[in-house]
Design a protein around this motif. Structure first.
Motif, PDB file in Angstrom:
ATOM      1  N   ASP A   1       2.226   1.186   3.507  1.00  0.00           N
ATOM      2  CA  ASP A   1       3.531   0.562   3.774  1.00  0.00           C
ATOM      3  C   ASP A   1       4.643   1.537   3.391  1.00  0.00           C
ATOM      4  O   ASP A   1       5.712   1.549   3.994  1.00  0.00           O
ATOM      5  N   ILE A   2       4.367   2.294   2.318  1.00  0.00           N
ATOM      6  CA  ILE A   2       5.387   3.195   1.787  1.00  0.00           C
ATOM      7  C   ILE A   2       4.754   4.571   1.550  1.00  0.00           C
ATOM      8  O   ILE A   2       3.639   4.672   1.040  1.00  0.00           O
ATOM      9  N   TRP A   3       5.479   5.602   1.951  1.00  0.00           N
ATOM     10  CA  TRP A   3       5.027   6.989   1.739  1.00  0.00           C
ATOM     11  C   TRP A   3       6.040   7.653   0.805  1.00  0.00           C
ATOM     12  O   TRP A   3       7.246   7.628   1.066  1.00  0.00           O
ATOM     13  N   ILE A   4       5.535   8.225  -0.305  1.00  0.00           N
ATOM     14  CA  ILE A   4       6.428   8.864  -1.275  1.00  0.00           C
ATOM     15  C   ILE A   4       6.066  10.340  -1.371  1.00  0.00           C
ATOM     16  O   ILE A   4       4.887  10.687  -1.443  1.00  0.00           O
ATOM     17  N   ASN A   5       7.062  11.221  -1.374  1.00  0.00           N
ATOM     18  CA  ASN A   5       6.774  12.652  -1.532  1.00  0.00           C
ATOM     19  C   ASN A   5       7.663  13.285  -2.593  1.00  0.00           C
ATOM     20  O   ASN A   5       8.871  13.044  -2.622  1.00  0.00           O
ATOM     21  N   THR A   6       7.049  14.088  -3.456  1.00  0.00           N
ATOM     22  CA  THR A   6       7.814  14.890  -4.407  1.00  0.00           C
ATOM     23  C   THR A   6       7.582  16.352  -4.066  1.00  0.00           C
ATOM     24  O   THR A   6       6.436  16.803  -4.051  1.00  0.00           O
TER      25      THR A   6
ATOM     26  N   MET B   1       9.993   5.510   3.769  1.00  0.00           N
ATOM     27  CA  MET B   1       9.658   6.861   3.318  1.00  0.00           C
ATOM     28  C   MET B   1      10.606   7.225   2.190  1.00  0.00           C
ATOM     29  O   MET B   1      11.821   7.068   2.315  1.00  0.00           O
ATOM     30  N   VAL B   2      10.024   7.701   1.093  1.00  0.00           N
ATOM     31  CA  VAL B   2      10.825   7.993  -0.101  1.00  0.00           C
ATOM     32  C   VAL B   2      10.573   9.431  -0.531  1.00  0.00           C
ATOM     33  O   VAL B   2       9.422   9.850  -0.663  1.00  0.00           O
ATOM     34  N   LEU B   3      11.645  10.191  -0.716  1.00  0.00           N
ATOM     35  CA  LEU B   3      11.517  11.543  -1.260  1.00  0.00           C
ATOM     36  C   LEU B   3      12.028  11.524  -2.692  1.00  0.00           C
ATOM     37  O   LEU B   3      12.941  10.769  -3.015  1.00  0.00           O
ATOM     38  N   VAL B   4      11.415  12.345  -3.524  1.00  0.00           N
ATOM     39  CA  VAL B   4      11.864  12.395  -4.919  1.00  0.00           C
ATOM     40  C   VAL B   4      12.463  13.771  -5.196  1.00  0.00           C
ATOM     41  O   VAL B   4      11.821  14.787  -4.964  1.00  0.00           O
TER      42      VAL B   4
ATOM     43  N   LYS C   1       0.855  -1.184   0.000  1.00  0.00           N
ATOM     44  CA  LYS C   1       0.000   0.000   0.000  1.00  0.00           C
ATOM     45  C   LYS C   1       0.901   1.247   0.000  1.00  0.00           C
ATOM     46  O   LYS C   1       1.795   1.365   0.847  1.00  0.00           O
ATOM     47  N   VAL C   2       0.633   2.133  -0.948  1.00  0.00           N
ATOM     48  CA  VAL C   2       1.495   3.316  -1.101  1.00  0.00           C
ATOM     49  C   VAL C   2       0.664   4.591  -1.017  1.00  0.00           C
ATOM     50  O   VAL C   2      -0.424   4.672  -1.580  1.00  0.00           O
TER      51      VAL C   2
END
Lengths: 410, 296
Positions: free
Chosen positions: A233-238, A261-264, A178-179
């Motif tokens: 499960d995963i949080w992505i931010n741009t 946690m992933v930043l772009v 789940k993202v």
């Protein structure tokens, strides 16, 4: 009589000297291959404009050591542009006053869009190494090519990270992941987020929510609480640096700890380390431009690049954009050499004939240009904060011995 | 229910930040009748002042208040004396002057920092108070206490001290105040100095919360103007309560509607209040017109 002769002689000699001086200047002008580097050297993005241009300067030095471009020494001439209007003015000045052969840039996509059209009026090449907006190449401008990654490359790399390395680390199949996709609300964040959603859903991943926020917002608790409620499960931010930092702080304060946690694009510089501290950042991932710590197999010459940078500027690169700029200028030089001239159509035609596999250049890029003159072999890499330092962790070939840390339910 | 409580707390803490930034602006706006476009930049200077104090001698931002606030007070007095006072008969030019000051301050800081974002470290910034699942960030809570203390203090000062009474007299009628022996120019300098000092206080208290940039003042100022007009020009309690109203609306709309719409929602409420009460919630009807009258 003698006076007249002397006067004529003096006049004649002066004219001859003047002519020869002019000729000399002309020869000198022809001898250097001038590249107009359009970037913000003032304003809030000046740091990055400088950083990108350092990459050009290092590439120019490397080229000059091998005889320059088309047998002429390369010279970088800076054109300051922090806005589209300034971009146009910089092109006018560099083309009119400095008579540059080609243009290169640009940290800011909006500047690139305006400046490249202005360069078109002078029939000069505009070679982009660092702007990310997808529409720059989609315009099909006949003098425009991009050697570096673009928004789609960043979105796709983040999706590959999720379905590959992170799925494995979290012990789940992509379809069970789940993202939450968060993004700043301008075209930059929105276009990347839309692409992420499309690609993630194509891979079967569940996108449990999307959130848009203003990069200037002074509170982002609502964005974090909405994401937390969705239990991804995963949080992505741009986004940009200030809003990214505020989101990470708020997540920490609100106890929001998804598996990863992933930043772009941003979040891998000292600015974020200072704001969050090493402990809070541990394990945060960032999809970013390739850094000099990629393995030699992945990016041949990356170590030498780092050493050259340190030798010239007395410090480590402040941001990773410079190595992509360095490689971009190298690819442009190869295309110009292959074309035998700096005439835009010829250079772009030559670029489209290039077929360099991935892992050819220091950044791990290859060179294969599509119909819109976009280099499609430019994967960004993924770095992770580990003990207050950023290390490359993905693709695995670039990471070498570096392993993923602090990923999984806390 | 706990989520709702959490949002209310978030809104109150945010309201504290808005109130803190707005009180100084309201003082200047309400007394000198100058729309100080550079107020956000004074907050920004406060933030950089805190950073500079840390960088220079390792000072904690909460200690740097002792240095930054007086420095901003003096800076405010100087601005009033040397930039705004010579233009006192040309109110439009005063507004342009503050706009020029905004650009000047932003660019000076930009030239010094080259646009790198800074944060002032303090041990308190990672402290979160957890009350039955409600997460309260200590640095935001301090801002909330500070704005309450400032509102109480300002209110007392304006009511009970001679300079405070002079400020109120000047607010009501400059000419009559002058006839009563009040030095209007000095009162203006004192007021602008206080407004700047309050901006400095806001800046130092906000420095541990945000990554600062030369443009950060602009992020606060639009909301601060809304708070001031909503609360009522010249009313200390108006700015205080207005801050909470805007903060709560923003938090509730951001969570329950959409974060992208929260500013639109408080603007709607803001416009609705102005239609019903043009003087703001705590202002005197017609106060916004005072600045347009001849007052020499």
């Amino acid at each position: 009589m003698i006076g007249t002769v002397t006067r004529r002689l003096v006049l004649g000699m002066s004219a001859a000297v003047a002519l020869s001086l002019a000729a000399d200047t002309q020869v000198q002008a022809q001898e250097t291959f001038k590249i107009g580097a359009i970037n913000p050297y003032s304003g809030p993005m000046a740091l990055y404009g400088d950083e990108v241009t350092r990459g050009y300067e290092l590439a120019a030095e490397a080229l000059n050591a091998k005889g320059g471009i088309l047998g002429r020494k390369v010279e970088i001439v800076r054109g300051n542009a922090a806005s589209p209007q300034e971009g146009i003015a910089a092109v006018e000045q560099l083309a009119g006053r400095d008579n540059v052969d080609v243009f290169i840039g640009t940290y800011l996509s909006a500047v690139s869009a305006a400046a490249s059209e202005a360069a078109m009026n002078y029939q000069k090449l505009y070679w982009d190494t660092n702007a990310l907006a997808a529409n720059l190449t989609e315009r099909g401008l006949p003098n425009f090519a991009r050697s570096g990654p673009y928004a789609v490359s960043f979105a796709d790399q983040s999706v590959e990270l999720v379905t590959g390395l992170l799925a494995e680390a979290l012990g789940k199949e992509p379809k069970d992941l789940k993202v939450w996709i968060e993004h700043e609300e301008s075209i930059y964040g929105t276009s990347i987020a839309d692409r992420q959603k499309e690609q993630l859903e194509k891979a079967g991943v569940q996108v449990v929510g999307m959130g848009a926020h203003s990069a200037k917002a002074i509170d982002l608790t609502d964005s974090i609480l909405r994401a937390r409620d969705a239990q991804p499960d995963i949080w992505i931010n741009t986004g940009y640096v200030p809003d990214g930092n505020l989101l990470l702080r708020t997540a920490r304060d609100q106890g929001f700890k998804p598996g990863a946690m992933v930043l772009v694009g941003t979040g891998d510089t000292r600015e974020t380390l200072e704001a969050l501290g090493a402990e809070s950042l541990e394990g945060i991932l960032i999809v970013s431009y390739p850094r000099p710590d990629v393995t030699e197999q992945y990016g041949p010459g990356s170590q030498a690049y780092l050493e050259a940078y340190r030798a010239k500027y007395g410090q480590d690169p402040l941001a990773p954009q410079s190595m992509t700029a360095f490689v971009g200028l190298k690819i442009m030089a190869e295309a110009i050499e292959a074309a035998g001239s700096a005439e835009p159509e010829a250079v772009i035609e030559a670029a489209k004939k290039m077929d360099k596999p991935l892992n050819t250049y220091e950044t791990g890029y290859g060179a294969k240009f599509d119909d819109h003159a976009q280099n499609v072999r430019t994967p960004p890499t993924v770095v992770q904060w580990q003990n207050g330092k950023v290390v490359t962790v993905f693709p695995v070939a670039a990471a070498g011995g570096n392993k993923l840390v602090a990923v999984g339910k806390q | 229910m706990s989520t709702f409580l959490n949002i209310l707390v978030v809104g109150l803490l945010l309201g504290g930040i808005y109130g803190l930034v707005s009180i100084g602006l309201n003082l200047i706006f309400g007394v000198i009748r100058i729309v100080n476009f550079a107020q956000g930049e004074l907050v920004m200077l406060g933030m950089y002042g805190a950073y500079f104090s840390y960088w220079l001698v390792g000072m904690d931002p909460y200690v740097s208040i002792l240095v930054v606030v007086p420095a901003l007070f003096v800076f405010g007095v100087l601005i009033q004396r040397f930039i705004l006072q010579p233009l006192q008969n040309e109110s439009m030019m005063q507004i342009f002057a503050t706009f020029g000051l905004l650009l000047l301050l932003q660019n000076v800081i930009l030239a010094i920092t080259r646009g790198t974002g800074y944060t002032v470290p303090t041990d308190l910034s990672t402290v979160v108070i957890d009350i039955a699942g409600l997460k309260i960030s200590l640095v935001r809570l301090i801002a909330l206490f500070a704005v309450t203390a400032v509102a109480v203090g300002m209110s007392w000062f304006l009511k009970n001290t001679l300079p405070g009474k002079a400020i109120r007299a000047v607010t009501q009628d400059r000419r009559a105040a002058r006839l009563m022996g009040i030095n209007v120019e000095l009162t203006f300098m004192l007021t602008f100095g206080m407004g700047a000092a309050l901006a400095g206080l806001a800046g130092t208290l906000l420095a541990p919360i945000y990554t600062m940039s030369p443009q950060i003042g602009g992020n606060f100022i639009l909301a601060a103007f809304a708070v001031v007009v909503l609360g009522g020009l010249g009313s200390v309690w108006g700015a205080f309560i207005g801050g909470f109203i805007i903060g709560l609306i923003e938090a509730l709309a951001g969570y329950y509607l959409d974060p992208a719409l929260k500013h639109a929602v408080w603007f709607l409420v803001f416009i609705a209040v102005l239609i019903v009460r043009p003087g703001g919630l705590f202002g005197i009807a017609g106060a916004e017109e005072v600045g347009l009258r001849e007052q020499h």
